[in-house]
Design a protein around this motif. Structure first.
Motif, PDB file in Angstrom:
ATOM      1  N   SER A  15      24.944  87.903  94.687  1.00  0.00           N
ATOM      2  CA  SER A  15      25.077  88.364  96.071  1.00  0.00           C
ATOM      3  C   SER A  15      24.225  87.542  97.024  1.00  0.00           C
ATOM      4  CB  SER A  15      24.738  89.853  96.184  1.00  0.00           C
ATOM      5  OG  SER A  15      23.349  90.092  96.154  1.00  0.00           O
ATOM      6  N   LEU A  16      23.109  87.008  96.553  1.00  0.00           N
ATOM      7  CA  LEU A  16      22.299  86.140  97.404  1.00  0.00           C
ATOM      8  C   LEU A  16      23.018  84.813  97.671  1.00  0.00           C
ATOM      9  CD1 LEU A  16      18.677  86.751  96.070  1.00  0.00           C
ATOM     10  CD2 LEU A  16      19.686  87.544  98.226  1.00  0.00           C
ATOM     11  N   ALA A  17      23.759  84.318  96.678  1.00  0.00           N
ATOM     12  CA  ALA A  17      24.595  83.134  96.908  1.00  0.00           C
ATOM     13  C   ALA A  17      25.672  83.453  97.939  1.00  0.00           C
ATOM     14  CB  ALA A  17      25.223  82.669  95.596  1.00  0.00           C
ATOM     15  N   ALA A  18      26.193  84.678  97.875  1.00  0.00           N
ATOM     16  CA  ALA A  18      27.189  85.099  98.863  1.00  0.00           C
ATOM     17  C   ALA A  18      26.585  85.161 100.261  1.00  0.00           C
ATOM     18  CB  ALA A  18      27.767  86.461  98.473  1.00  0.00           C
ATOM     19  N   VAL A  19      25.327  85.586 100.372  1.00  0.00           N
ATOM     20  CA  VAL A  19      24.649  85.632 101.676  1.00  0.00           C
ATOM     21  C   VAL A  19      24.583  84.239 102.286  1.00  0.00           C
ATOM     22  CG1 VAL A  19      22.409  86.008 102.784  1.00  0.00           C
ATOM     23  CG2 VAL A  19      23.335  87.723 101.224  1.00  0.00           C
ATOM     24  N   GLU A  20      24.218  83.249 101.492  1.00  0.00           N
ATOM     25  CA  GLU A  20      24.132  81.882 102.007  1.00  0.00           C
ATOM     26  C   GLU A  20      25.496  81.393 102.483  1.00  0.00           C
ATOM     27  OE1 GLU A  20      22.338  79.379  99.102  1.00  0.00           O
ATOM     28  OE2 GLU A  20      20.451  80.495  99.068  1.00  0.00           O
ATOM     29  N   ALA A  64      16.440  99.823  98.214  1.00  0.00           N
ATOM     30  CA  ALA A  64      17.612  99.387  98.973  1.00  0.00           C
ATOM     31  C   ALA A  64      17.194  98.648 100.242  1.00  0.00           C
ATOM     32  CB  ALA A  64      18.502 100.575  99.311  1.00  0.00           C
ATOM     33  N   ASP A  65      16.211  99.191 100.933  1.00  0.00           N
ATOM     34  CA  ASP A  65      15.738  98.546 102.158  1.00  0.00           C
ATOM     35  C   ASP A  65      15.152  97.167 101.870  1.00  0.00           C
ATOM     36  OD1 ASP A  65      16.514 100.716 103.679  1.00  0.00           O
ATOM     37  OD2 ASP A  65      14.536 101.668 103.644  1.00  0.00           O
ATOM     38  N   ARG A  66      14.447  97.037 100.742  1.00  0.00           N
ATOM     39  CA  ARG A  66      13.838  95.744 100.405  1.00  0.00           C
ATOM     40  C   ARG A  66      14.897  94.696 100.080  1.00  0.00           C
ATOM     41  NH1 ARG A  66      10.081  98.901  97.667  1.00  0.00           N
ATOM     42  NH2 ARG A  66      11.119  98.518  95.675  1.00  0.00           N
ATOM     43  N   LEU A  67      15.913  95.094  99.310  1.00  0.00           N
ATOM     44  CA  LEU A  67      16.904  94.080  98.935  1.00  0.00           C
ATOM     45  C   LEU A  67      17.721  93.629 100.147  1.00  0.00           C
ATOM     46  CD1 LEU A  67      20.159  95.068  98.501  1.00  0.00           C
ATOM     47  CD2 LEU A  67      19.086  96.388  96.684  1.00  0.00           C
ATOM     48  N   VAL A  68      17.946  94.542 101.102  1.00  0.00           N
ATOM     49  CA  VAL A  68      18.629  94.144 102.334  1.00  0.00           C
ATOM     50  C   VAL A  68      17.731  93.220 103.156  1.00  0.00           C
ATOM     51  CG1 VAL A  68      19.464  94.997 104.559  1.00  0.00           C
ATOM     52  CG2 VAL A  68      20.175  96.122 102.446  1.00  0.00           C
ATOM     53  N   ALA A  69      16.433  93.544 103.227  1.00  0.00           N
ATOM     54  CA  ALA A  69      15.492  92.691 103.970  1.00  0.00           C
ATOM     55  C   ALA A  69      15.421  91.299 103.354  1.00  0.00           C
ATOM     56  CB  ALA A  69      14.115  93.338 104.000  1.00  0.00           C
ATOM     57  N   ASP A  70      15.440  91.219 102.025  1.00  0.00           N
ATOM     58  CA  ASP A  70      15.423  89.914 101.354  1.00  0.00           C
ATOM     59  C   ASP A  70      16.688  89.113 101.694  1.00  0.00           C
ATOM     60  OD1 ASP A  70      13.012  90.520 100.196  1.00  0.00           O
ATOM     61  OD2 ASP A  70      13.861  91.085  98.248  1.00  0.00           O
ATOM     62  N   ALA A  71      17.820  89.805 101.729  1.00  0.00           N
ATOM     63  CA  ALA A  71      19.074  89.124 102.051  1.00  0.00           C
ATOM     64  C   ALA A  71      19.079  88.623 103.488  1.00  0.00           C
ATOM     65  CB  ALA A  71      20.251  90.069 101.802  1.00  0.00           C
ATOM     66  N   VAL A  72      18.568  89.437 104.411  1.00  0.00           N
ATOM     67  CA  VAL A  72      18.484  89.019 105.811  1.00  0.00           C
ATOM     68  C   VAL A  72      17.586  87.792 105.945  1.00  0.00           C
ATOM     69  CG1 VAL A  72      17.618  89.689 108.088  1.00  0.00           C
ATOM     70  CG2 VAL A  72      19.005  91.293 106.758  1.00  0.00           C
ATOM     71  N   GLU A  73      16.466  87.808 105.246  1.00  0.00           N
ATOM     72  CA  GLU A  73      15.550  86.664 105.286  1.00  0.00           C
ATOM     73  C   GLU A  73      16.220  85.410 104.740  1.00  0.00           C
ATOM     74  OE1 GLU A  73      11.109  85.381 103.591  1.00  0.00           O
ATOM     75  OE2 GLU A  73      11.907  87.394 103.217  1.00  0.00           O
ATOM     76  N   ARG A  74      17.002  85.547 103.659  1.00  0.00           N
ATOM     77  CA  ARG A  74      17.703  84.403 103.083  1.00  0.00           C
ATOM     78  C   ARG A  74      18.722  83.851 104.082  1.00  0.00           C
ATOM     79  NH1 ARG A  74      19.125  82.659  97.753  1.00  0.00           N
ATOM     80  NH2 ARG A  74      17.227  83.762  97.149  1.00  0.00           N
ATOM     81  N   ALA A  75      19.456  84.743 104.750  1.00  0.00           N
ATOM     82  CA  ALA A  75      20.460  84.301 105.725  1.00  0.00           C
ATOM     83  C   ALA A  75      19.813  83.543 106.875  1.00  0.00           C
ATOM     84  CB  ALA A  75      21.244  85.505 106.249  1.00  0.00           C
ATOM     85  N   GLU A  79      20.660  79.713 108.032  1.00  0.00           N
ATOM     86  CA  GLU A  79      21.257  79.471 109.349  1.00  0.00           C
ATOM     87  C   GLU A  79      20.434  80.198 110.412  1.00  0.00           C
ATOM     88  OE1 GLU A  79      23.515  77.424 110.052  1.00  0.00           O
ATOM     89  OE2 GLU A  79      24.434  76.977 108.108  1.00  0.00           O
ATOM     90  N   PRO A  80      19.343  79.586 110.891  1.00  0.00           N
ATOM     91  CA  PRO A  80      18.437  80.267 111.831  1.00  0.00           C
ATOM     92  C   PRO A  80      19.097  80.686 113.140  1.00  0.00           C
ATOM     93  CG  PRO A  80      17.436  78.264 110.934  1.00  0.00           C
ATOM     94  CD  PRO A  80      18.868  78.247 110.531  1.00  0.00           C
ATOM     95  N   GLU A  81      20.172  80.024 113.536  1.00  0.00           N
ATOM     96  CA  GLU A  81      20.800  80.315 114.823  1.00  0.00           C
ATOM     97  C   GLU A  81      21.753  81.505 114.769  1.00  0.00           C
ATOM     98  OE1 GLU A  81      19.770  78.690 117.504  1.00  0.00           O
ATOM     99  OE2 GLU A  81      18.417  77.645 116.126  1.00  0.00           O
ATOM    100  N   VAL A  82      22.077  81.968 113.588  1.00  0.00           N
ATOM    101  CA  VAL A  82      23.043  83.060 113.449  1.00  0.00           C
ATOM    102  C   VAL A  82      22.354  84.402 113.687  1.00  0.00           C
ATOM    103  CG1 VAL A  82      24.530  84.308 111.811  1.00  0.00           C
ATOM    104  CG2 VAL A  82      24.568  81.801 111.887  1.00  0.00           C
ATOM    105  N   GLU A  83      22.998  85.244 114.481  1.00  0.00           N
ATOM    106  CA  GLU A  83      22.482  86.592 114.717  1.00  0.00           C
ATOM    107  C   GLU A  83      22.799  87.459 113.505  1.00  0.00           C
ATOM    108  OE1 GLU A  83      23.611  90.313 117.617  1.00  0.00           O
ATOM    109  OE2 GLU A  83      23.520  88.304 118.525  1.00  0.00           O
TER     110      GLU A  83
END
Length: 295
Positions: A15-20, A64-75, A79-83
């Motif tokens: 899923s982290l690969a999917a985030v990227e 759950a909150d941590r894994l979502v936060a990790d995914a947001v950080e990876r995204a 791509e820093p410009e993406v909201e």
């Protein structure tokens, strides 16, 4: 900014690969990215908070909150410009992501999640979402290559027209060449009308191949006019569709296919070719449903 790309996360490497991949897709589209986690535990009626004997940051909800936060950080790192927005939604993954797909441009998932069984090549959520999603679904199977063409499977069916449209638009966004591949055999090719009515079953040599080349050209004609900057290779293959597309995926950065093709059985939402690609392609796969997808 217009539209949103949704990515489903569960904390797995897949899923982290999917985030990227989803972050890159959002940037290409000028869209926002929404990271979504399906939080199934409330339906199990188990304690969600930290244990009285454990640390305050423990418990299923905090996890759950941590894994979502990790995914947001990876995204944001990719791509820093993406909201980037995020949401933890109560429910099982397929139901949650199908609902999210109703208003999304694209839903992205990994090929296997935390619940994947050893030996399975692709998870049930990815397969079912490809069948029931209301927008195109990108399944990240292997690390995508920045090079290589986009491969489009074309069967000439009306339902496959949405996949053709998506592939041309994606090729333009990525500035990538497009390989439009149509595979046929004597068993699935429509028989051309005979030139001599007295011999209804006779066809001149090469007639079937010529008909298949014409079918491919006609399926692409409208999009080639709308996307004149996309370089397109017409590839007509005499052989099995699944094998031809899987082989072409070895050098591709993406494979695009319809959910059901010309030989699909009524009632089946996902055809054998799209299922084979989800299990065996060597690059990410996008499954695009036809005109019924938003209904």
């Amino acid at each position: 900014m217009s539209g949103v790309v949704v990515v489903g996360v569960d904390g797995s490497a897949s899923s982290l690969a999917a985030v990227e991949a989803a972050a890159r897709e959002a940037r290409l589209r000028g869209a926002g990215l929404r990271v979504v986690h399906a939080f199934i535990w409330p339906a199990m009626h188990v304690p969600l908070g930290p244990s009285p004997l454990g640390p305050a940051e423990g418990g299923l909800r905090n996890m759950a909150d941590r894994l979502v936060a990790d995914a947001v950080e990876r995204a944001r790192a990719v791509e820093p410009e993406v909201e980037v927005g995020h949401e933890v939604v109560t429910g099982e993954p397929l139901t949650v992501l199908e609902a999210q797909s109703r208003a999304a441009e694209l839903v992205v998932v990994g090929s296997r999640g935390m619940g994947g069984f050893v030996g399975l090549l692709v998870g049930s959520t990815a397969v079912h979402l490809a069948a029931y999603g209301r927008c195109p679904v990108l399944v990240v199977r292997e690390q995508p290559s920045a090079e290589g063409p986009i491969v489009l499977g074309v069967d000439g069916s009306t339902a496959g027209g949405a996949a053709v449209d998506f592939a041309f638009a994606e090729a333009e966004l990525r500035k990538a060449p497009l390989v439009a591949l149509h595979a046929w055999t004597t068993w699935n090719a429509p028989m051309p009308a005979p030139k001599d009515p007295s011999m209804p079953y006779a066809s001149p040599p090469g007639a079937l191949a010529g008909e298949e080349e014409r079918l491919l050209s006609e399926a692409l004609a409208g999009c080639q006019e709308r996307y004149p900057g996309v370089v397109v290779e017409h590839r007509v293959v005499h052989g099995a569709t699944r094998a031809a597309l899987i082989d072409a995926s070895r050098s591709a950065q993406l494979v695009v296919t319809g959910a059901r093709g010309r030989g699909g059985f009524a009632g089946l939402l996902l055809g054998s070719v799209s299922q084979a690609l989800l299990h065996h392609a060597h690059c990410p796969v996008v499954v695009v449903r036809g005109a019924d997808a938003r209904h």
